[in-house]
Every structure is written in C-alpha cells, then in structure tokens.
Design a protein around this motif. Structure first.
Motif, mmCIF file in Angstrom:
data_model
loop_
_atom_site.group_PDB
_atom_site.id
_atom_site.type_symbol
_atom_site.label_atom_id
_atom_site.label_comp_id
_atom_site.label_asym_id
_atom_site.label_seq_id
_atom_site.Cartn_x
_atom_site.Cartn_y
_atom_site.Cartn_z
ATOM 1 N N ASP A 212 17.099 15.585 54.796
ATOM 2 C CA ASP A 212 17.360 15.318 56.111
ATOM 3 C C ASP A 212 18.363 16.535 56.426
ATOM 4 O O ASP A 212 19.037 16.970 55.732
ATOM 5 N N LYS A 214 21.571 16.059 58.910
ATOM 6 C CA LYS A 214 22.363 15.056 59.860
ATOM 7 C C LYS A 214 23.010 15.417 60.867
ATOM 8 O O LYS A 214 23.471 14.756 61.819
ATOM 9 N N GLY A 226 21.390 10.811 64.232
ATOM 10 C CA GLY A 226 20.473 10.080 63.361
ATOM 11 C C GLY A 226 19.569 10.843 62.530
ATOM 12 O O GLY A 226 18.780 10.278 61.675
ATOM 13 N N TYR A 269 14.666 2.873 50.230
ATOM 14 C CA TYR A 269 15.053 4.370 50.208
ATOM 15 C C TYR A 269 16.273 4.612 49.483
ATOM 16 O O TYR A 269 17.235 3.999 49.596
ATOM 17 N N GLU A 283 23.351 6.415 49.141
ATOM 18 C CA GLU A 283 23.292 5.282 49.701
ATOM 19 C C GLU A 283 21.932 4.682 49.545
ATOM 20 O O GLU A 283 20.761 5.126 49.040
ATOM 21 N N ASN A 285 18.445 2.534 51.751
ATOM 22 C CA ASN A 285 18.120 1.811 52.903
ATOM 23 C C ASN A 285 16.990 0.972 52.601
ATOM 24 O O ASN A 285 16.166 1.127 51.675
ATOM 25 N N ARG A 287 14.256 0.644 54.061
ATOM 26 C CA ARG A 287 13.304 0.817 54.951
ATOM 27 C C ARG A 287 12.850 2.320 54.991
ATOM 28 O O ARG A 287 13.548 3.124 54.269
ATOM 29 N N GLY A 289 12.868 6.168 56.322
ATOM 30 C CA GLY A 289 13.903 6.908 56.846
ATOM 31 C C GLY A 289 13.344 7.534 58.252
ATOM 32 O O GLY A 289 12.417 7.688 58.298
ATOM 33 N N ASP A 290 14.276 7.907 59.211
ATOM 34 C CA ASP A 290 13.890 8.637 60.218
ATOM 35 C C ASP A 290 14.764 9.898 60.368
ATOM 36 O O ASP A 290 15.960 9.587 60.257
ATOM 37 N N PRO A 291 14.339 10.980 60.175
ATOM 38 C CA PRO A 291 12.930 11.789 60.344
ATOM 39 C C PRO A 291 12.203 12.018 59.025
ATOM 40 O O PRO A 291 11.472 12.733 59.083
ATOM 41 N N GLU A 292 12.797 11.409 58.078
ATOM 42 C CA GLU A 292 12.078 11.616 56.593
ATOM 43 C C GLU A 292 10.576 11.187 56.759
ATOM 44 O O GLU A 292 9.690 12.005 56.270
HETATM 45 N N1 GLY Z 1 17.494 9.699 57.814
HETATM 46 C C1 GLY Z 1 18.396 8.962 57.419
HETATM 47 C C2 GLY Z 1 18.048 7.531 57.555
HETATM 48 O O1 GLY Z 1 16.785 7.140 58.186
HETATM 49 O O2 GLY Z 1 18.677 6.756 57.596
#
Ligand code: GLY
Ligand code: AMP
Length: 423
Positions: A212, A214, A226, A269, A283, A285, A287, A289-292
């Motif tokens: 990503d 950021k 984001g 994630y 970290e 997550n 769910r 990722g966005d924009p992964e």
């Molecule tokens: N691209 C980082 C996230 O979705 O948290």
C-alpha cells in the motif's frame, strides 16, 4: 444465489466485480454502493452501521448471503445480528473483529502467544503515557486503541513530537474515544507488505501479497490517507518469507483466537514489516484492505463466492485457491485537498480506456445523468501486466484519460521497494 455486499468503496467494487463472474451468483445488492457498483448491483440505501436496520432489510429481502466488508459494521456485530436472524454472512463476529477494533487487544494477544511484533506499553491515563515518553527510546510510535479510519497512528521522530502526540490523543481527544487508551510502541524499520488471508478458523490461506501507499504525496510524503495506490506482488516476499509468516504468525494467530474463544472466520489481514530480526506484525485488520483488494482480487482464478461459502461453512480446506501469474497495479485518483477538506460533486470525464483496464469506483455518484465525485478517493485505475513495471505503465497511461476538477494522484505507485533484495 442473491448476495448483498455491505460497503461503498473501491474495495467493495472489486468484490462485486469478482462476484459477478461467479456462476453461483444470480443477483447482487449493495448497501450503499456507488456509481460503479450500480452498474452491476441494485443499490440499497440503508445505513449499514445500524445493524438492526440492516437485519430488518435482509429479513424482508430475497438475499441468501451477505458479505460484510467494512470494519465498522463488523465491530458493531453485523455478522452476529444477521446470524441470529438465521441469515448467512461472511465476516468475523464482533468478538473476533476486536482484533482490528482494539489495538490493545491485538498487542496483548501477540504478547501472550509469542507472535512477533514491536515492543509496547499500554496507557489509559495521560499522566502515565506522558511520563513514559520522557524516557523511552525515540523515534516512538503512538497508536490510538480504537478505530480511527486508519489515521490513529503517530510516528514521533523527536521527544517533543511524542509529548505533543500524547497530549493530542489523550487530552485533546483528536481521535475521539479511540484515543482514551494509547499503545506506545517501539519504532521498527523495513519494507511493509499487506498479506490478506481467508480463514475459517481451522485453515488459513494467504492471498497474493500487496504493498500500500498510505501517504498523500510522492516519496511517502504528506499526510496519511486511506491508501493512494497498491501493487502486487511484493518483490521481497518469496517462499522463504511466506513459510516464516505461516509458521510464526498466521497459524499462531488463528490458534490464539480459538484459544481465546474468539474463532475468526472471514478475511484476516496481516500488515507486516520485514525487519532485520524477521517478519513482524504491524497491525491486524478484520477485513479486506482498501486499496489492496483492487490489486488482489483481479488475480484470483477461483470463484470468490465458492470461497466465501466455504469459509462460512468451515470447509475452506476443501477449496483449491488459485492465482494468476504476473502483477497488478492500482493508482488512486483523489479529490483536491484530500485527506483534508475537499469539494464533492465535480463532474468526471472518462476517456476510452485500454482493454483489460479495471476501474474501481470509490467516491463516485450519478447526478442528473452525470458521473460526479462524492468522496476523497474517487477512482482506482487498475492494470495487470507481466510484472509490476508493465502494469504500472498501463495504469498510468489510463489514469491520464480521466479527469475532474482538482484531481490528483501519486506518480510513484509501484516504484517503492524496487531496490529491496528480491526473494
Ligand atoms: N490499506 C489499508 C487498510 O485497508 O487498512
Ligand atoms: P497502522 O494503522 O497500524 O497500519 O499504522 C500506519 C502506518 O504506520 C503503518 O503502515 C506503518 O508504516 C507505520 N507504523 C505503524 N507501527 C509502526 C512501528 N511500530 N514502527 C514503524 N512504523 C510503524
């Protein structure tokens, strides 16, 4: 089968595009969707953070399966709510979504189960944190405990910045209640990679890797956003690293969640850093990722709906998940001013895009028959290629064919980590 996708970003557009290819999927609904999603799905205008309202809407609909993508409804227990009403839903329950919703929880989990991560201390009073940063090693990282739209992390390069950061988070409440507890963490160095995985709580299957970007500006300068773009795969993540991560991080995390009575089902994630002491978790997550997702799902050969069902029914081990060779790059086109104040409602013109280009809509809407901007991140221009360099050239050649007033994008997506040792 009729599927409801919760969310309205570029990530959700990528999920909807993948589901559209599935012979299992008859009709797609999206809550609330955007102009791109509207071409493939029927939009539903219900606030998806109101879990009871979503449950009521699903009760009266012909939806057979719901995919919950954003972090907020997961943390609020939308999957639990739908299951309690007898509906099938993809995503972790509330007690597992905490792995993202509370950084204090995830840090304590990693410490308890020996999962490699940065050293840390947790404070729930300003006085404690303020005293700690007077003597700790600098640089230091401050993290608000709760969800803060990916913005609750401060990298403090000087002691003064650390003092100011603790004050902003704990006294001035810059991130609201997310900052009433703060994790103060050792600063780590190394290239970063996002590894999304599917897990049903028994089996964990990593997806292809991605990186990503950021920060808002080239060379990782400017404010945190984001995510301004992604590329896949990460050049420094080969078989050796994948094995290390599977053995020391992925399997231990899934087991730890089971041990804690919080089995995780959905997309887990892993935000990882390759440090000189090995791979460490930055970290988790709960769910996609966005924009992964926008560079990962276009490379998926297997039917995504089949995977979602297998995860929900806890039979992921039976599904063979396959990926295309090559690379994918996503360049995000953002509104002028983002991630701070920006205007909406700007008309978007899209020229004739080359064959194979995938446009993922994020902040877009239809107004009076025109395509207009409705958010900070507006579109993701995604291209595949034999390698990242080819994909990146294609993505940029097509980004140039799109315009709206104030539009800006980073010019260096896909360049990062070129010089890092390949594996
Ligand atoms: N691209 C980082 C996230 O979705 O948290
Ligand atoms: P997060 O929201 O936890 O992903 O953090 C945002 C960004 O801050 C990460 O992508 C990293 O670039 C950076 N970061 C977070 N934790 C650390 C750390 N312990 N050391 C160095 N950088 C970090």
């Amino acid at each position: 089968m009729n599927v409801l996708v919760i969310g309205n970003g570029g990530r959700e557009h990528a999920v909807v595009q993948a589901l559209k290819k599935s012979p299992k999927v008859k009709k797609i609904y999206a809550m609330k969707g955007n102009a791109g999603i509207a071409e493939l799905a029927e939009l539903v205008n219900v606030d998806y953070c109101d879990v009871k309202a979503v449950g009521d809407w699903v009760d009266q609909s012909d939806v057979d399966f719901t995919v919950v993508t954003p972090d907020d409804p997961l943390a609020l227990g939308l999957v639990d709510e739908l299951e309690s009403r007898g509906h099938k839903a993809f995503g972790p329950r509330k007690n597992a979504a905490i792995i993202e919703a509370s950084k204090a929880f995830s840090k304590n989990l990693m410490k308890k189960y020996g999962i490699p991560t940065a050293e840390y201390e947790i404070f729930d009073s300003y006085e404690g944190a303020a005293a700690y940063v007077e003597t700790c090693k600098i640089p230091v990282v401050l993290k608000a405990d709760g969800l803060a739209l990916g913005k609750g992390v401060l990298i403090c390069k000087t002691r003064d910045e650390a003092r100011e950061g603790v004050k902003e988070m704990m006294l001035d409440k810059k991130f609201g209640s997310a900052g009433s507890k703060v994790v103060v963490e050792e600063f780590l160095e190394g290239p970063e990679v996002s590894v999304l995985s599917f897990t049903d709580g028994k089996t964990v299957v990593p997806m292809i890797t991605s990186c990503d970007h950021k920060r808002a500006k080239d060379n990782d300068e400017g404010l945190n956003t984001g995510g301004m773009g992604t590329f896949s795969p990460a050049p420094f993540y080969g078989e050796k690293t994948a094995k290390e991560v599977m053995e020391k991080i992925m399997i231990p995390t899934v087991r730890a969640m089971n041990e804690e009575g919080r089995p995780f089902k959905g997309v887990l994630y892993f935000g990882l850093m390759k440090t000189k002491d090995g791979m460490k978790v930055i970290e988790y997550n709960s769910r996609f990722g966005d924009p992964e997702t926008q560079v990962v799902l276009p490379m998926l050969k297997t039917d995504l709906m089949e995977i979602f069902e297998a995860v929900t029914d806890e039979r992921l081990a039976d599904v063979k998940i396959e990926w295309e060779d090559g690379a994918c790059v996503c360049v995000v086109l953002a509104s002028g001013g983002y991630p701070e104040k920006y205007e909406k409602g700007k008309e978007i013109t899209v020229g004739r895009l080359d064959e194979g280009i995938i446009l993922c809509h994020a902040g877009t809407a239809n107004k009076d028959g025109k395509l207009v901007t409705s958010g900070g991140r507006v579109l993701g221009v995604c291209a595949k290629g034999k390698d990242v360099e080819e994909a990146r050239k294609k993505a940029y050649a097509n980004a140039e064919k799109i315009s709206f007033e104030g539009m800006y994008y980073r010019k260096d997506i896909g360049i990062k980590y070129r010089d890092v040792v390949k594996e």
